[in-house]
Structure formats: structure tokens, C-alpha cells
Design an enzyme around this catalytic site. Structure first.
Site, short mmCIF file in Angstrom:
data_model
loop_
_atom_site.label_atom_id
_atom_site.label_comp_id
_atom_site.label_asym_id
_atom_site.label_seq_id
_atom_site.Cartn_x
_atom_site.Cartn_y
_atom_site.Cartn_z
N GLU A 125 40.51 45.17 45.97
CA GLU A 125 41.45 45.63 46.15
C GLU A 125 42.33 46.60 45.14
OE1 GLU A 125 44.61 42.83 47.74
OE2 GLU A 125 45.94 44.30 48.15
N ARG A 149 34.60 31.24 41.89
CA ARG A 149 35.20 32.29 41.04
C ARG A 149 35.05 31.99 39.55
NH1 ARG A 149 39.62 34.29 43.57
NH2 ARG A 149 40.19 35.38 41.74
N LYS A 178 45.44 38.69 39.07
CA LYS A 178 45.92 40.23 38.81
C LYS A 178 47.30 40.29 38.84
CE LYS A 178 43.24 41.94 42.01
NZ LYS A 178 42.53 42.96 43.20
P1 ATP Z 1 43.19 38.07 42.62
O1 ATP Z 1 43.48 36.75 43.35
O2 ATP Z 1 43.57 38.01 41.36
O3 ATP Z 1 43.88 39.03 43.35
P2 ATP Z 1 41.17 38.89 43.91
O4 ATP Z 1 40.02 37.91 44.52
O5 ATP Z 1 42.17 39.23 45.29
O6 ATP Z 1 41.91 38.75 42.82
P3 ATP Z 1 39.86 41.44 44.65
O7 ATP Z 1 40.15 42.76 43.88
O8 ATP Z 1 40.15 41.19 46.01
O9 ATP Z 1 40.70 40.46 43.79
O10 ATP Z 1 38.31 41.08 44.17
C1 ATP Z 1 37.25 41.87 44.57
C2 ATP Z 1 36.05 41.00 44.53
O11 ATP Z 1 36.00 40.18 43.18
C3 ATP Z 1 36.31 39.86 45.64
O12 ATP Z 1 35.00 39.89 46.35
C4 ATP Z 1 36.56 38.54 44.98
O13 ATP Z 1 35.95 37.52 45.66
C5 ATP Z 1 35.76 38.73 43.64
N1 ATP Z 1 36.39 38.24 42.54
C6 ATP Z 1 37.81 38.38 41.76
N2 ATP Z 1 38.12 37.71 41.17
C7 ATP Z 1 37.16 36.74 40.81
C8 ATP Z 1 36.62 35.89 39.98
N3 ATP Z 1 37.48 35.38 38.92
N4 ATP Z 1 35.47 35.38 39.63
C9 ATP Z 1 34.39 35.98 40.81
N5 ATP Z 1 34.66 36.78 41.48
C10 ATP Z 1 35.86 37.36 41.40
MG MG Z 2 41.57 40.05 47.14
#
Ligand code: ATP
Ligand code: MG
Length: 572
Positions: A37, A263, A273
Site C-alpha cells: 500500500e 511476518r 508503517k
Molecule cells: P503495516 O501493517 O505496517 O501497514 P502492511 O502489511 O499493511 O504493513 P503493506 O504495504 O500492505 O504493509 O505490505 C505489502 C506486503 O508486504 C504485504 O503482502 C504484507 O503482507 C507484506 N509485509 C508487510 N510487512 C511485513 C513483515 N513485517 N514481514 C513480512 N511481510 C510483510
Molecule cells: Mg496492508
């Protein structure tokens, strides 16, 4: 060679994928996606997901898309779009011409929603957000149906069309799936599919004022792109029945398979984030690329290489259960990489003046220094040696404790690539008693490479010739948080209260050897006996700035902390 033979590691996702390939599911195709995102910068957790998605595609001769999951206009921005692409490319991943946006599908998604309404699977709800929450029930109590749940198809279509055309304010109505208000899985209690948001989307501008939720947009975007395996993190496990429901009820042709993995969490840092944004916007760090952050921009500025991050991701593997990975493992990966590639140099962080009293004034000798003992191909360089030297302050002790094999009164040590010297005099500041200069003699027979040079001394010190030294600023980074898990905010502690006030240490009066004078930003070096350092973009023509990427393991510090370690080779 079959696809399954080609898979290097055997984590549970790779096992599932190769079984699907063998069973001919999806026509034997493998097509993954990385769906960030655009509401923040990528971090090391995203690197794990990138390595998994792009890695799996590469190993199976499949494809991987980059898709921006841009369905929330209020938090997304082009700044992030650019940065994310830049970072993913830097890490070594190539989506070729497959760059997509969920917002590309807004019209298609809207039509899917209309189809759900027509088939009686979705309805417009006009409860307030608070009421929707109250009606949803709890984990132990079933929810109850909204009074609007049984609106006619015509009324729903009419309202949904008017929602699209901007006739209502934010929150006046939502579109909900009609599933089961009593489901033990809260995600199936008539989840919201569309909400009204009068906001400017960075891409579609004001074309839309209804936006799909993640739970609706994600499965359909996967399906539209022909994604076979949709890999996401564990918190979406409970959403999988909804993911499948959406694809079933929308009667799509490609039913992607969602698989969840743990994760990445790391000690002494935060990965959310939202929290990273707070650290940046409130000025706790110097920006998204602050070398203390686990962002890819921060790691890169600190001197981490793409290879080291990819190796780290391979080493941590992919599991089904959440865990915390020690920062030491990431540090191990970068040491391993830079050990092979970074040229060795000499630099003095905290200076102590050393005068070789029997070395003629004005004389300069050129010493041959090895650029990298791990790689003879990197050659040698000349390092000027003269009467006045800088050595590391901590390499001298007036009253040396046992096991301290460096310089002390009367002691002999070797100056690396040069001569054996002996400390004959210590000069102190009359007022403070602080040692300000060491006077030594050198033995001309012991120059490295000469027959006498085989004489053994217990310590070897690095040095720079004062007349030739280049001054530099060196930034040392320590853990950003004092607590290993700053996310543990219980007892009313905010994660920011765990910030380490001393996470950045700036040492301004350092000296590095002459050959570094023209070092370019982004280049990494090993400073002998200190660690790995990389030139910071803040450097200019007349002012070099280095970031310490990671120290070498300091065996002496370890001994001083824990006197039980008595390995006699420790202080080499
Ligand atoms: P946040 O919860 O911090 O906003 P997010 O998971 O919403 O993070 P995205 O931008 O949606 O962040 O993530 C893009 C991809 O990266 C998704 O498929 C997510 O599952 C993966 N991802 C994000 N954070 C992690 C992590 N700590 N470990 C592994 N994969 C991750
Ligand atoms: Mg997300």
C-alpha cells in the site's frame, strides 16, 4: 528438470506451490504479486515478502507483479509510489511490464459489487459506524442483522449508484456483503465492501467517491491479474474465508489461493508503517532514510547491500508461526558480504598522537597495504608513513590490565604494514593529567616484508600519518530502542517512551587515510579493527562523512564485560 527439483528450499509455501504445479492447478502456472500500500516506505519486513514472491516466481519460471494496493485515498501518496519502486529495484527485483494498481480496477470492482447486489449477496446499510460496530457482536456473542439488511435489489442498486455519484456524505451509507451475522468468524459478519470517501485519490483524483475495502479489492485484484498464489501475512488467516467468499460469489475465472506466512519482526525496532511514520514526522529520526530505521532506504544509507538483505531473508526462511529475529542476524549477513568485497582501510575514530622520535622529521615512507586479504585480486595500495602518527586512543593504556596486548609504557607493538615500535615516553596535559602524546622508537629492521619482520609482538595497531590524514565525521549508530520489544505497550507505555536517546553518536574529529580522500557516497570500506563503514551522501568535497554500518565483533569489549572469557587469542 521439473519445477519441484528447481526449488532450492523446502518451506511450507514452496511445498504447497510445487504440489499445485504437479497437480496441474492453474494450468501449472505460478504467478505471484507483491502488493504494497503506498502509504509508507518499504522496510526489512517487506524485503522478506519481496524475496518470497519474486523468489518463488523465479524458481518456478513463473511471474511476479508489483501491484500498488491503493484503495485508501486519504493516506496514499506518489512520494511512496516512487520510493517503493526504487527500493524494490535496488533490492534486485524486476516486474518487467507488470506494474499494476488496484485503482486500475475501480470500474471492474464496482461492476463486481453491482453483480453481488443483483444476486442478493450485498446490501446498502445506513446504520452509523458506531451502530454497525455494536450490531456486529463480539467474539462470544453473535451479531444481529441490520434493519437495512433486507432492502430490495432495486433499492440497493439505486442507493449504490447514488453513492457513486456523490449524493451522500462520508459515512452516510456503506455497501456490505450479506453473509452471516452469527458466524464465529467476525470477518464474515456482513463485512463492509465499499465506503464513501470524498477525498482526492493521488491517481484517480475525484473520479470516485466510493472506495472498496481491502477485503473486497484484494481477492478481485488477484483474480483479475491471474495470480495463482496470493501470499500474505498471518493476520489475514481469518480473512481467508472472506477472500474465498468474494471470489466464489463474484464467479471469477481465476480463483487465486491465499496462503499466509509469519511476518518478520525484529528486536529493538518497530516495523509498523504507522509507527515509522510517527518517528519520521515527529523528528525522532532524521528522515525515512535515517540509518537507524529498518526501512530499506535507511539500511541502504547505512551501508547494507541488496545481497546482504536477500541473504538474510533466505536465512530466516518462511514459517507459519510468528517469531522475533535478532538484529545480530542481519548484522551477520552484512559482515559476511562486506568481508568479501569491502576494501580494508585505516581510520582513527578517537585520536591519540604518537611521535616516533627516532624517525627523521620530513621523511615519508610508502608502506604496501593489502586491500583485501579475502581477495588478492583487489591488490595493494601505498600508505604514507611518517614521524607523527594518529592511533586509536583506546589502543593505549598507561596501566594495562591483563590480556591487554596493545600499547603501554615500555611495550612493543607492530604498526600494521610497517614497523615494530616501542613506547618510551608518555606526555600528559599538565592540568588535567590526560595523556596527550605517546613517544616511541621504531626498529628499522622490522619493516613488514624484511627478514627481521618475523619478530613476534602481541599486538598490531592501525594508524594514519598525521601529515597525510584526511579529517572526517563518523556517525555511529546504536539500537533505536532500549527495549527489545518496543511494541509491548502495556502498562500505558507508548513505544516512543522506549527510544534510545543515544542511538546516534557523532564523532567529528576522526582521521582516515589519504586514499579515502575522494571516496564516493555509497561506497563501503572496512576500517581495520573497527568495522564496516560507508560514505554518507552528506559528504562534500572538503568534508567526508561516514556511517558505521556494523562494528567488527569486538572481542576486547566482550572480555571486559565478561572476564570469564579467557581465550588467549582474543585480542588479535
Ligand atoms: P503495516 O501493517 O505496517 O501497514 P502492511 O502489511 O499493511 O504493513 P503493506 O504495504 O500492505 O504493509 O505490505 C505489502 C506486503 O508486504 C504485504 O503482502 C504484507 O503482507 C507484506 N509485509 C508487510 N510487512 C511485513 C513483515 N513485517 N514481514 C513480512 N511481510 C510483510
Ligand atoms: Mg496492508
Amino acid at each position: 528438470m521439473t519445477v519441484s527439483d528447481a526449488l532450492p528450499s523446502t518451506d511450507f509455501i514452496r511445498t504447497i506451490v510445487s504440489q499445485d504445479v504437479q497437480a496441474g492447478k492453474f494450468g501449472g502456472r505460478v504467478h505471484t504479486r507483491f502488493p504494497p500500500e503506498p502509504n509508507g516506505y518499504l522496510h526489512i519486513g517487506h524485503a522478506k515478502s519481496l524475496c518470497l514472491n519474486f523468489g518463488l516466481a523465479r524458481e518456478t519460471q513463473g511471474l511476479c507483479n508489483l501491484r500498488f494496493d491503493d484503495t485508501n485515498p486519504s493516506t496514499e501518496d506518489v512520494e511512496y509510489i516512487t520510493a517503493i519502486q526504487d527500493d524494490a529495484q535496488w533490492l534486485g527485483f524486476d516486474w518487467e511490464d507488470r506494474l499494476y494498481h488496484a485503482s486500475d480496477y475501480f470500474e471492474q470492482l464496482y461492476q463486481f459489487a453491482v453483480r453481488l447486489i443483483q444476486n442478493g449477496h450485498a446490501y446498502v446499510d445506513s446504520l452509523t459506524a458506531d451502530d454497525i460496530r455494536a450490531y456486529r457482536g463480539t467474539l462470544t456473542q453473535p451479531g444481529k442483522a441490520s434493519p437495512y439488511q433486507n432492502r430490495s435489489v432495486e433499492e440497493n442498486l439505486n442507493l449504490f449508484t447514488r453513492m457513486r455519484h456523490g449524493e451522500f456524505t462520508d459515512g452516510a451509507h456503506v455497501l456490505r456483503a450479506k453473509i452471516d451475522m452469527a458466524s464465529p468468524n467476525m470477518n464474515l459478519r456482513d463485512p463492509t465492501l465499499y465506503r464513501i470517501r470524498h477525498a482526492v485519490h493521488y491517481r484517480t483524483l475525484t473520479t470516485w467517491c466510493v472506495y472498496p475495502t481491502y477485503d473486497f479489492a484484494h481477492p478481485l485484484s488477484d483474480s483479475i491479474e491471474g495470480i495463482t498464489h496470493s501470499l500474505c501475512t498471518l493476520e489475514f488467516e481469518d480473512h481467508r474465508p472472506l477472500y474465498d467468499w468474494v471470489l466464489n460469489e463474484c464467479e471469477v475465472t481465476c480463483h487465486s489461493r491465499q496462503i499466509e506466512f509469519a511476518r518478520l519482526n525484529m528486536s529493538y525496532t518497530v516495523m509498523s508503517k504507522r509507527k515509522l511514520l510517527q518517528l519520521v514526522s515527529e523528528g525522532h529520526v532524521r528522515g525515512w532514510d535515517d540509518p537507524r530505521l529498518p526501512t530499506l532506504k535507511g539500511l541502504r544509507r547505512r551501508g547494507y547491500t541488496p545481497e546482504s538483505i536477500r541473504n538474510f531473508c533466505e536465512r530466516i526462511g518462511v514459517a507459519k508461526r510468528d517469531g522475533v529475529v535478532e538484529m545480530a542476524l542481519l548484522e551477520h549477513a552484512i559482515r559476511d558480504d562486506l568481508n568479501r568485497r569491502a576494501p580494508r582501510m585505516m581510520a582513527i575514530l578517537r585520536t591519540l598522537r604518537l611521535v616516533i622520535i627516532n624517525f627523521p622529521e620530513g621523511r615519508v615512507e610508502e608502506m604496501d597495504a593489502v586491500n583485501n586479504p579475502e581477495d588478492a585480486g583487489m591488490g595493494t595500495r601505498k600508505v604514507p608513513f611518517s614521524r607523527v602518527m594518529y592511533i586509536e586512543r583506546e589502543d593505549f593504556r598507561e596501566d594495562p590490565p591483563p590480556k591487554f596486548f596493545r600499547l603501554a609504557p615500555g611495550r612493543e607493538v607492530r604498526l600494521r604494514y610497517a614497523y615494530i615500535i616501542q613506547c618510551v615516553q608518555v606526555v600528559k596535559d599538565e592540568q588535567t593529567g590526560e595523556v596527550i602524546e605517546i613517544q616511541c622508537t621504531y626498529d628499522p629492521e622490522t619493516r613488514s616484508g624484511l627478514p627481521q619482520s618475523a619478530r613476534k609482538v602481541k599486538g598490531t595497531l592501525h594508524w594514519v600519518s598525521a601529515a597525510h590524514a584526511v579529517s572526517a565525521e563518523i556517525r555511529l549508530y546504536h539500537a533505536l530502542f532500549l527495549e527489545s520489544n518496543p511494541n509491548d505497550e502495556k502498562d500505558g507505555h507508548d513505544f516512543r517512551s522506549f527510544l534510545n536517546p543515544n542511538s546516534l553518536e557523532i564523532v567529528t574529529s576522526c582521521y582516515v587515510e589519504q586514499s579515502l580522500a575522494k571516496a564516493k557516497p555509497g561506497t563501503s570500506y572496512q576500517f581495520e579493527r573497527q568495522g564496516y563503514f560507508c560514505v554518507d551522501p552528506d559528504s562534500s568535497e572538503n568534508r567526508l562523512v561516514f556511517n558505521r554500518t556494523v562494528p567488527l565483533r569486538d572481542s576486547w569489549a566482550k572480555i571486559e564485560k565478561s572476564p570469564k572469557i579467557l581465550d588467549k587469542n582474543v585480542d588479535k
